[in-house]
Design a protein around this motif. Structure first.
Motif, PDB file in Angstrom:
ATOM      1  N   TYR A   1       0.840  -1.198   0.000  1.00 43.93           N
ATOM      2  CA  TYR A   1       0.000   0.000   0.000  1.00 43.93           C
ATOM      3  C   TYR A   1       0.880   1.255   0.000  1.00 43.93           C
ATOM      4  N   GLU A   2       1.965   1.232   0.764  1.00 44.86           N
ATOM      5  CA  GLU A   2       2.879   2.370   0.806  1.00 44.86           C
ATOM      6  C   GLU A   2       3.519   2.604  -0.557  1.00 44.86           C
ATOM      7  N   ASP A   3       3.824   1.512  -1.274  1.00 42.49           N
ATOM      8  CA  ASP A   3       4.389   1.648  -2.623  1.00 42.49           C
ATOM      9  C   ASP A   3       3.395   2.343  -3.551  1.00 42.49           C
ATOM     10  N   VAL A   4       2.127   1.967  -3.423  1.00 38.26           N
ATOM     11  CA  VAL A   4       1.089   2.567  -4.259  1.00 38.26           C
ATOM     12  C   VAL A   4       0.972   4.063  -3.976  1.00 38.26           C
ATOM     13  N   LEU A   5       1.051   4.437  -2.694  1.00 40.22           N
ATOM     14  CA  LEU A   5       0.965   5.854  -2.339  1.00 40.22           C
ATOM     15  C   LEU A   5       2.101   6.651  -2.980  1.00 40.22           C
ATOM     16  N   LYS A   6       3.286   6.055  -3.038  1.00 39.28           N
ATOM     17  CA  LYS A   6       4.425   6.731  -3.675  1.00 39.28           C
ATOM     18  C   LYS A   6       4.175   6.895  -5.172  1.00 39.28           C
ATOM     19  N   ILE A   7       3.633   5.835  -5.806  1.00 35.80           N
ATOM     20  CA  ILE A   7       3.339   5.896  -7.241  1.00 35.80           C
ATOM     21  C   ILE A   7       2.293   6.967  -7.528  1.00 35.80           C
ATOM     22  N   LEU A   8       1.268   7.038  -6.673  1.00 33.98           N
ATOM     23  CA  LEU A   8       0.176   7.981  -6.882  1.00 33.98           C
ATOM     24  C   LEU A   8       0.534   9.418  -6.524  1.00 33.98           C
ATOM     25  N   SER A   9       1.644   9.596  -5.822  1.00 31.60           N
ATOM     26  CA  SER A   9       1.989  10.945  -5.357  1.00 31.60           C
ATOM     27  C   SER A   9       2.178  11.928  -6.511  1.00 31.60           C
ATOM     28  N   THR A  10       2.505  11.428  -7.686  1.00 29.50           N
ATOM     29  CA  THR A  10       2.681  12.310  -8.842  1.00 29.50           C
ATOM     30  C   THR A  10       1.390  12.439  -9.658  1.00 29.50           C
ATOM     31  N   GLU A  11       0.358  11.673  -9.282  1.00 32.59           N
ATOM     32  CA  GLU A  11      -0.870  11.635 -10.076  1.00 32.59           C
ATOM     33  C   GLU A  11      -2.066  12.283  -9.382  1.00 32.59           C
ATOM     34  N   VAL A  12      -2.082  12.305  -8.027  1.00 35.78           N
ATOM     35  CA  VAL A  12      -3.236  12.860  -7.299  1.00 35.78           C
ATOM     36  C   VAL A  12      -2.841  14.160  -6.606  1.00 35.78           C
TER      37      VAL A  12
ATOM     38  N   ASP B   1      -3.721  12.634   1.074  1.00 29.36           N
ATOM     39  CA  ASP B   1      -4.440  12.335   2.321  1.00 29.36           C
ATOM     40  C   ASP B   1      -5.917  12.082   2.030  1.00 29.36           C
ATOM     41  N   ASN B   2      -6.446  12.823   1.100  1.00 30.98           N
ATOM     42  CA  ASN B   2      -7.822  12.600   0.660  1.00 30.98           C
ATOM     43  C   ASN B   2      -7.971  11.182   0.104  1.00 30.98           C
ATOM     44  N   PHE B   3      -7.027  10.806  -0.746  1.00 25.81           N
ATOM     45  CA  PHE B   3      -7.064   9.456  -1.310  1.00 25.81           C
ATOM     46  C   PHE B   3      -6.962   8.404  -0.210  1.00 25.81           C
ATOM     47  N   LYS B   4      -6.027   8.596   0.715  1.00 21.40           N
ATOM     48  CA  LYS B   4      -5.833   7.626   1.796  1.00 21.40           C
ATOM     49  C   LYS B   4      -7.109   7.459   2.618  1.00 21.40           C
ATOM     50  N   PHE B   5      -7.781   8.546   2.897  1.00 20.60           N
ATOM     51  CA  PHE B   5      -9.011   8.504   3.700  1.00 20.60           C
ATOM     52  C   PHE B   5     -10.045   7.581   3.034  1.00 20.60           C
ATOM     53  N   ILE B   6     -10.248   7.779   1.731  1.00 21.24           N
ATOM     54  CA  ILE B   6     -11.243   6.978   1.014  1.00 21.24           C
ATOM     55  C   ILE B   6     -10.739   5.546   0.803  1.00 21.24           C
ATOM     56  N   ALA B   7      -9.454   5.402   0.466  1.00 18.36           N
ATOM     57  CA  ALA B   7      -8.885   4.070   0.217  1.00 18.36           C
ATOM     58  C   ALA B   7      -9.006   3.182   1.443  1.00 18.36           C
ATOM     59  N   GLU B   8      -8.751   3.754   2.599  1.00 13.49           N
ATOM     60  CA  GLU B   8      -8.809   2.965   3.829  1.00 13.49           C
ATOM     61  C   GLU B   8     -10.249   2.689   4.253  1.00 13.49           C
ATOM     62  N   LYS B   9     -11.151   3.621   3.940  1.00 15.93           N
ATOM     63  CA  LYS B   9     -12.569   3.367   4.196  1.00 15.93           C
ATOM     64  C   LYS B   9     -13.066   2.201   3.346  1.00 15.93           C
ATOM     65  N   ARG B  10     -12.496   2.067   2.160  1.00 13.07           N
ATOM     66  CA  ARG B  10     -12.919   1.011   1.238  1.00 13.07           C
ATOM     67  C   ARG B  10     -12.004  -0.219   1.308  1.00 13.07           C
ATOM     68  N   SER B  11     -11.110  -0.261   2.304  1.00 12.54           N
ATOM     69  CA  SER B  11     -10.212  -1.401   2.575  1.00 12.54           C
ATOM     70  C   SER B  11      -9.227  -1.678   1.450  1.00 12.54           C
ATOM     71  N   TYR B  12      -8.960  -0.652   0.618  1.00 14.70           N
ATOM     72  CA  TYR B  12      -7.973  -0.872  -0.450  1.00 14.70           C
ATOM     73  C   TYR B  12      -6.588  -1.122   0.125  1.00 14.70           C
ATOM     74  N   ASN B  13      -6.291  -0.481   1.267  1.00 16.77           N
ATOM     75  CA  ASN B  13      -4.980  -0.656   1.884  1.00 16.77           C
ATOM     76  C   ASN B  13      -4.694  -2.099   2.266  1.00 16.77           C
ATOM     77  N   GLU B  14      -5.757  -2.919   2.379  1.00 24.71           N
ATOM     78  CA  GLU B  14      -5.595  -4.333   2.725  1.00 24.71           C
ATOM     79  C   GLU B  14      -5.634  -5.236   1.493  1.00 24.71           C
ATOM     80  N   ASN B  15      -5.929  -4.648   0.328  1.00 27.77           N
ATOM     81  CA  ASN B  15      -6.070  -5.456  -0.893  1.00 27.77           C
ATOM     82  C   ASN B  15      -5.490  -4.717  -2.089  1.00 27.77           C
ATOM     83  N   VAL B  16      -4.161  -4.671  -2.143  1.00 28.96           N
ATOM     84  CA  VAL B  16      -3.468  -4.005  -3.248  1.00 28.96           C
ATOM     85  C   VAL B  16      -3.294  -4.996  -4.403  1.00 28.96           C
TER      86      VAL B  16
END
Length: 339
Positions: free
Chosen positions: A46-57, A61-76
């Motif tokens: 999940y941390e790797d994905v956040l680094k990849i997305l850092s240049t795209e979003v 923090d907004n993304f993390k809030f929604i991603a974790e609400k939707r359990s994406y952080n547990e299913n990359v």
């Protein structure tokens, strides 16, 4: 008092819902293009994905809030994912769960190394893993290939697959495509020629190199099959060029004409010195060249050389004397041009 309390709770709930909705659906991309693909390698966290997305979003923090609400952080998921300009975090999370297939194309590769380089530029698997997979001794033995002829297993075409396809899975998919290509009809035609599919492809590679004209290839194939039947050396110039390139390990060199000492190059691919077909294809023939061999033109021609009058085509002959006339005309023409 109770009504005021309920009203306050309702307003608070509405405000909270509005806040969450805003976080989820307000635009959160910062690239200028209408759409972009992002690639998440196999094994990414999940941390790797956040680094990849850092240049795209815009707001991670907004993304993390929604991603974790939707359990994406547990299913990359690894793969290739399509992001569109203006997507909100909710849509981005949804997009990151849809691995988009890609179209992989290849043709006319001379050697396995160049083919591997082309494939690795389009999918996640690197050149080393692909080469190791293609040359795996157990795989080659089980499927009737050798390191010399395994290039013929890859049928030039466009294929749909996932970017994160592994080397072994890509190889196995290509084997399945090869088996589908060699259907009962093609196998029967190869058997009638007393050739294996690998031998057909080796001959098709020569035909492919000899003529760029699809309507002429069946006639060229007929010439070589006539030579094989009479146990005459194939004497195919493209095999000499391949032999020289292989011996010098320089497949980038350009050899326009075969002449003189070139004909004596020491190589199993030299079809002037060796009878029969070379040990493997001298290039990756396209499907039309393979079918030209299987559906060759029946005739009595034994010789051919490039035509002076019909550019790109050849003049054919049944006797050596006829061939000498054609060859003399062509030689005079190329000498005049200084080639």
């Amino acid at each position: 008092m109770k009504k005021k309390l309920l009203l306050g709770v309702g307003i608070l709930g509405l405000a909270l819902a509005t806040f969450v909705y805003f976080k989820a659906f307000s635009g959160n991309t910062k690239f200028d293009a209408a759409e972009e693909y992002i690639f998440i390698p196999t094994g990414s966290t999940y941390e790797d994905v956040l680094k990849i997305l850092s240049t795209e979003v815009k707001d991670i923090d907004n993304f993390k809030f929604i991603a974790e609400k939707r359990s994406y952080n547990e299913n990359v998921f690894p793969g290739r994912f399509l992001l569109k300009k203006g997507m909100g975090s909710f849509q981005i999370v949804s997009a990151l769960r849809h691995n988009m297939p890609l179209s992989l194309s290849f043709n006319n590769q001379e050697i396995l190394e160049k083919f591997v380089s082309r494939v690795s530029s389009q999918i996640e698997a690197d050149s080393l893993s692909l080469m190791k997979s293609f040359k795996d001794p157990e795989f080659l033995s089980q499927n009737g290939f050798t390191e010399d002829n395994v290039l013929g297993m890859f049928i030039p075409n466009t294929y749909e697959l996932k970017w994160n396809t592994s080397a072994d899975k890509f190889r196995d998919k290509m084997l399945d495509e090869y088996k589908d290509f060699w259907n009962q009809e093609r196998l029967a035609k190869a058997k009638a020629l007393n050739l294996t599919p690998q031998q057909v492809i080796a001959l098709a590679a020569i035909v492919h190199k000899e003529s760029v004209k699809g309507d002429e290839r069946p006639r060229v194939a007929g010439v070589y099959l006539n030579r094989l039947r009479t146990e005459m050396p194939l004497q195919a110039d493209p095999t000499i060029i391949y032999a020289i390139k292989k011996n010098t390990n320089d497949f980038d060199q350009v050899i326009k004409r075969v002449k003189g000492d070139m004909l004596f190059v020491n190589s199993p691919y030299n079809t002037y010195k060796n009878l029969g077909l070379p040990p493997g294809p001298i290039a990756m023939p396209d499907i039309s060249a393979v079918d030209a061999v299987l559906n060759y033109e029946k005739h009595n021609y034994i010789y051919f050389c490039a035509s002076v009058e019909r550019r790109g085509y050849h003049d054919f002959a049944e006797t050596y004397e006829e061939h000498q006339v054609n060859a003399k005309k062509y030689t005079e023409w190329v000498n005049k041009l200084g080639l």
